[in-house]
Design a protein around this motif. Structure first.
Motif, short mmCIF file in Angstrom:
data_model
loop_
_atom_site.label_atom_id
_atom_site.label_comp_id
_atom_site.label_asym_id
_atom_site.label_seq_id
_atom_site.Cartn_x
_atom_site.Cartn_y
_atom_site.Cartn_z
N ALA A 121 0.83 -1.21 0.00
CA ALA A 121 0.00 0.00 0.00
C ALA A 121 0.86 1.26 0.00
CB ALA A 121 -0.92 -0.01 1.23
N ARG A 122 2.01 1.19 0.67
CA ARG A 122 2.86 2.38 0.81
C ARG A 122 3.80 2.57 -0.38
NH1 ARG A 122 6.47 3.54 6.25
NH2 ARG A 122 7.72 5.29 5.46
N PHE A 123 4.35 1.46 -0.90
CA PHE A 123 5.38 1.58 -1.93
C PHE A 123 4.98 1.00 -3.29
CE2 PHE A 123 7.70 1.30 2.17
CZ PHE A 123 8.23 2.58 2.17
N GLY A 124 3.86 0.30 -3.34
CA GLY A 124 3.41 -0.26 -4.62
C GLY A 124 4.12 -1.53 -5.03
N VAL A 125 4.98 -2.08 -4.17
CA VAL A 125 5.74 -3.29 -4.50
C VAL A 125 5.06 -4.49 -3.84
CG1 VAL A 125 7.98 -4.43 -4.41
CG2 VAL A 125 7.86 -1.93 -4.59
N PRO A 126 4.65 -5.49 -4.61
CA PRO A 126 3.96 -6.65 -4.03
C PRO A 126 4.83 -7.42 -3.04
CG PRO A 126 3.67 -6.58 -6.41
CD PRO A 126 4.73 -5.57 -6.08
N GLY A 127 4.16 -8.05 -2.07
CA GLY A 127 4.89 -8.80 -1.05
C GLY A 127 5.71 -9.94 -1.61
N ASN A 128 5.21 -10.62 -2.64
CA ASN A 128 5.95 -11.75 -3.19
C ASN A 128 7.27 -11.30 -3.83
OD1 ASN A 128 3.99 -10.60 -5.10
ND2 ASN A 128 4.79 -12.08 -6.57
N VAL A 129 7.33 -10.05 -4.31
CA VAL A 129 8.57 -9.55 -4.93
C VAL A 129 9.64 -9.30 -3.87
CG1 VAL A 129 9.60 -7.63 -6.21
CG2 VAL A 129 7.40 -8.57 -6.93
N VAL A 130 9.27 -8.63 -2.76
CA VAL A 130 10.29 -8.37 -1.73
C VAL A 130 10.67 -9.66 -1.02
CG1 VAL A 130 9.83 -5.93 -1.39
CG2 VAL A 130 8.48 -7.59 -0.12
N LEU A 131 9.75 -10.61 -0.90
CA LEU A 131 10.10 -11.91 -0.33
C LEU A 131 11.11 -12.63 -1.23
CD1 LEU A 131 6.67 -13.28 0.98
CD2 LEU A 131 8.67 -12.65 2.36
N ASP A 226 11.07 -4.28 8.74
CA ASP A 226 11.97 -3.18 8.34
C ASP A 226 12.77 -3.56 7.10
OD1 ASP A 226 11.03 -1.93 10.59
OD2 ASP A 226 12.99 -1.63 11.53
N ALA A 227 13.32 -4.78 7.08
CA ALA A 227 14.16 -5.20 5.96
C ALA A 227 13.36 -5.24 4.66
CB ALA A 227 14.78 -6.57 6.25
N LEU A 228 12.15 -5.81 4.71
CA LEU A 228 11.34 -5.92 3.49
C LEU A 228 10.83 -4.56 3.04
CD1 LEU A 228 9.30 -9.19 4.20
CD2 LEU A 228 11.46 -8.90 2.95
N ALA A 229 10.45 -3.72 4.00
CA ALA A 229 10.00 -2.37 3.62
C ALA A 229 11.14 -1.56 3.01
CB ALA A 229 9.44 -1.65 4.85
N SER A 230 12.35 -1.75 3.53
CA SER A 230 13.51 -1.03 2.99
C SER A 230 13.81 -1.49 1.57
CB SER A 230 14.72 -1.25 3.90
OG SER A 230 14.47 -0.74 5.21
N SER A 333 9.41 -14.85 -7.42
CA SER A 333 8.22 -14.08 -6.99
C SER A 333 6.95 -14.66 -7.60
CB SER A 333 8.38 -12.60 -7.35
OG SER A 333 8.24 -12.38 -8.75
N ASP A 334 7.02 -15.11 -8.87
CA ASP A 334 5.87 -15.73 -9.51
C ASP A 334 5.55 -17.07 -8.85
OD1 ASP A 334 5.67 -13.63 -11.29
OD2 ASP A 334 6.65 -14.70 -12.94
N ARG A 335 6.59 -17.84 -8.53
CA ARG A 335 6.39 -19.18 -8.00
C ARG A 335 5.83 -19.15 -6.57
NH1 ARG A 335 9.44 -23.17 -10.57
NH2 ARG A 335 8.71 -24.60 -8.95
#
Length: 413
Positions: A121-131, A226-230, A333-335
């Protein structure tokens, strides 16, 4: 002869010690101490306290075993060969590794759902991508880094090939320690100084760090939120476009020109599709997606999978300048969301060594086909230049660096 050399050497060193003259190692360390002392004004200006500076630099020694150093009287060590550039795609993007990381990623997606929703919601980057970035960088925190961060950046600032850059990293590493965010024992890094769960240089920590968990400090070493948000903020700061896929796997038409696989050749996805590049598995592409510009990527030339890469592909590439790195992160990220593997299997079983790719780049430069740096990395520009040479030489155009083409280049005039 060895039995004579050892006593002589020992006697020489004893005489050197008795004479009071410093040994080469002692002289080098004295130089390092002077270098460290010279950094104090910059550290002070950055807000580092004298107490922290003295405590953290007391007894600090250079690590001359690090890669990428320029030591006097010794050949430059150079950066180690990155697996992204010396291994064939199937070996780098191993299905077993992807499957394992994807399974763990799905578990973490549920565990950290609230934080990941807040991040998107804040950065527009999906959770699966940062994971996927976290999984690739440190195996979700399971891969401990080997080096003391402060020692790494101090050594690179003193005798590295990028002294000015690392002098800044040294100062900012001291600032991190001064702020008490991480203890020195936990302040571990790669040989290049990247630290934390998602691998940030100290400068990136201050540019992109986010305190998502509300602790009052940015902790990318222990706080997963913090790490994922960064990581998400870094992607957003570099231009991440919300709602856009990183790439589309496509089947290339038989007449496809692999020399078009460079970032500069960008066409709307719809134009690529109209030219015969068909999304795999009958994937539907919306009108909005068709209007998005994309570049062609064929990591194995005409062999193996083909992709239409969007702006977000190149944003991920700024995290690590390797096509295989982006393919690993993007595919992972897709998988995390879907079990589907690449529709087209990888086919290359070997990759040219770095020195051979450097030789190929020099030949291509000499013949006027290549104008980028000679770095031993067979990326998009190298493969396209190779394809252009193959066209001119009447060879099969496959844009794939091989020993046979290298020999042809060596004989070409």
């Amino acid at each position: 002869m060895r039995c004579f050399r050892r006593p002589f050497a020992a006697g020489f060193l004893l005489a050197l010690a008795l004479s009071g003259a410093p040994s080469p190692a002692e002289a080098a360390d004295a130089g390092f101490e002077r270098f460290v002392a010279s950094v104090w004004p910059e550290a002070s200006a950055a807000g580092v306290s004298r107490a922290t500076f003295e405590r953290e630099t007391r007894g600090l020694e250079p690590d001359y075993g690090l890669p990428d150093l320029a030591l006097p009287g010794r050949p430059e060590t150079g950066a180690p060969a990155q697996p992204e550039f010396v291994r064939p795609p199937a070996d780098y993007i191993k299905e077993a590794s992807i499957a394992r990381l994807a399974g763990e990623g799905r578990r973490l997606l549920g565990m950290h759902r609230a934080a990941l929703d807040k991040i998107e919601a804040r950065f527009g980057v999906p959770g699966n991508v940062v994971l996927a970035i976290w999984g690739r960088e440190t195996d979700y925190g399971r891969s401990p880094e080997r080096y003391d961060t402060l020692r790494v950046v101090a050594t690179q600032a003193y005798v590295g090939r990028r002294k000015d850059q690392y002098r800044t990293e040294f100062v900012l590493a001291l600032k991190i320690l001064d702020q008490g965010v991480v203890a020195r024992k936990d302040f571990r890094a790669s040989w290049a100084g990247a630290t934390g769960l998602t691998q940030f240089l100290p400068s990136e920590y201050f540019k992109h760090g986010v305190d998502l968990d509300g602790s009052g400090r940015v902790d990318i070493w222990h706080s997963v939120p913090d790490a994922l948000a960064s990581a998400a903020k870094q992607l957003a700061d570099k231009g991440w476009q919300p709602g856009l896929r990183w790439a589309y796997e496509v089947r290339a038409p038989a007449q496809a020109d692999c020399t078009a696989g460079v970032p500069e050749v960008r066409r709307p996805i719809g134009a690529w599709i109209d030219a015969g590049f068909v999304p795999v598995r009958g994937r539907s592409v919306s009108a909005a997606e068709r209007a998005e510009p994309a570049s062609l990527l064929q990591p194995e030339g005409i062999y193996g999978p083909s992709f239409l890469t969007t702006k977000n592909y190149f944003v991920i590439k700024e995290y690590n300048f390797s096509d295989l790195y982006v393919l690993f992160v993007g595919h992972l990220s897709d998988r995390i969301l879907s079990p589907e593997t690449f529709a087209t299997p990888w086919s290359a079983s070997s990759q040219l060594k770095t020195k051979s790719v450097e030789a190929m780049q020099r030949h291509l430069t000499r013949l006027g086909f290549y104008r980028d740096k000679v770095d031993g990395k067979a990326g998009m520009l190298t493969r396209a230049a190779l394809g252009a040479y193959q066209k001119a030489a009447g060879l099969k155009v496959d844009c794939w660096p091989s020993e046979a083409v290298l020999q042809s280049l060596g004989a070409a005039r």
